[in-house]
Design a protein around this motif. Sequence first.
Motif, mmCIF file in Angstrom:
data_model
loop_
_atom_site.group_PDB
_atom_site.id
_atom_site.type_symbol
_atom_site.label_atom_id
_atom_site.label_comp_id
_atom_site.label_asym_id
_atom_site.label_seq_id
_atom_site.Cartn_x
_atom_site.Cartn_y
_atom_site.Cartn_z
ATOM 1 N N THR A 167 -12.953 -13.928 -13.327
ATOM 2 C CA THR A 167 -11.582 -14.366 -13.551
ATOM 3 C C THR A 167 -11.445 -15.881 -13.586
ATOM 4 N N ASP A 168 -12.525 -16.626 -13.417
ATOM 5 C CA ASP A 168 -12.426 -18.091 -13.403
ATOM 6 C C ASP A 168 -12.421 -18.701 -14.798
ATOM 7 N N GLY A 169 -12.526 -17.894 -15.852
ATOM 8 C CA GLY A 169 -12.465 -18.394 -17.216
ATOM 9 C C GLY A 169 -13.786 -18.882 -17.769
ATOM 10 N N THR A 170 -14.847 -18.826 -16.980
ATOM 11 C CA THR A 170 -16.153 -19.263 -17.450
ATOM 12 C C THR A 170 -16.777 -18.155 -18.297
ATOM 13 N N TRP A 222 -24.116 -20.288 -13.727
ATOM 14 C CA TRP A 222 -23.017 -19.338 -13.875
ATOM 15 C C TRP A 222 -22.942 -18.388 -12.678
ATOM 16 N N VAL A 223 -24.085 -17.890 -12.233
ATOM 17 C CA VAL A 223 -24.108 -16.990 -11.079
ATOM 18 C C VAL A 223 -23.642 -17.730 -9.829
ATOM 19 N N HIS A 224 -24.082 -18.961 -9.675
ATOM 20 C CA HIS A 224 -23.693 -19.740 -8.493
ATOM 21 C C HIS A 224 -22.187 -20.003 -8.477
ATOM 22 N N LYS A 225 -21.621 -20.340 -9.630
ATOM 23 C CA LYS A 225 -20.189 -20.597 -9.703
ATOM 24 C C LYS A 225 -19.370 -19.323 -9.549
ATOM 25 N N GLY A 265 -16.714 -18.190 0.247
ATOM 26 C CA GLY A 265 -17.184 -17.855 1.592
ATOM 27 C C GLY A 265 -18.508 -17.142 1.611
ATOM 28 N N ASP A 266 -19.016 -16.733 0.455
ATOM 29 C CA ASP A 266 -20.278 -15.989 0.386
ATOM 30 C C ASP A 266 -21.433 -16.966 0.307
ATOM 31 N N SER A 267 -22.324 -16.900 1.279
ATOM 32 C CA SER A 267 -23.509 -17.752 1.226
ATOM 33 C C SER A 267 -24.745 -16.884 1.339
ATOM 34 N N ALA A 268 -25.738 -17.225 0.539
ATOM 35 C CA ALA A 268 -26.966 -16.430 0.520
ATOM 36 C C ALA A 268 -27.823 -16.681 1.757
ATOM 37 N N GLY A 269 -27.647 -17.827 2.389
ATOM 38 C CA GLY A 269 -28.477 -18.183 3.524
ATOM 39 C C GLY A 269 -28.010 -17.620 4.850
ATOM 40 N N GLY A 270 -26.878 -16.970 4.888
ATOM 41 C CA GLY A 270 -26.385 -16.424 6.139
ATOM 42 C C GLY A 270 -25.721 -17.450 7.032
ATOM 43 N N ASP A 271 -25.291 -18.576 6.464
ATOM 44 C CA ASP A 271 -24.690 -19.650 7.238
ATOM 45 C C ASP A 271 -23.182 -19.454 7.430
#
Length: 107
Positions: free
Chosen positions: A2-5, A88-91, A96-102
């Motif tokens: 939904t961010d238009g990218t 694109w995947v990162h954006k 609040g979702d972080s892959a590192g568990g931080d």
Amino acid sequence: MTDGTATPVNPYLVLGAAVVLPASGHVMLGVPVRGLQFLFFMVILGWVTTKLAPADAGFIGRHAGGFLIYALSVLDAYRIARIRHAIWVHKARPAGDSAGGDAPSNI
């Protein structure tokens, strides 16, 4: 999303196109001038190595310069596609979702 990218082209599709037809991967990525530059140097270096190669060299050996640029062109198109896809995947990932568990816990 939904961010238009706009969704980038699948990197494996770009890789396949670049292997089958030189510079087509760059065209799919929207950088046809870069693909044309690779084609130009592919022809030039292929021609130069035909003039410099010994007479008993095989087809690959006589056109080694062109094949070198062809291989670099395939790798370059795939690299650009992978980088665009990763960005694109990162954006697209929620803030609040972080892959590192931080992520802070709500305890």
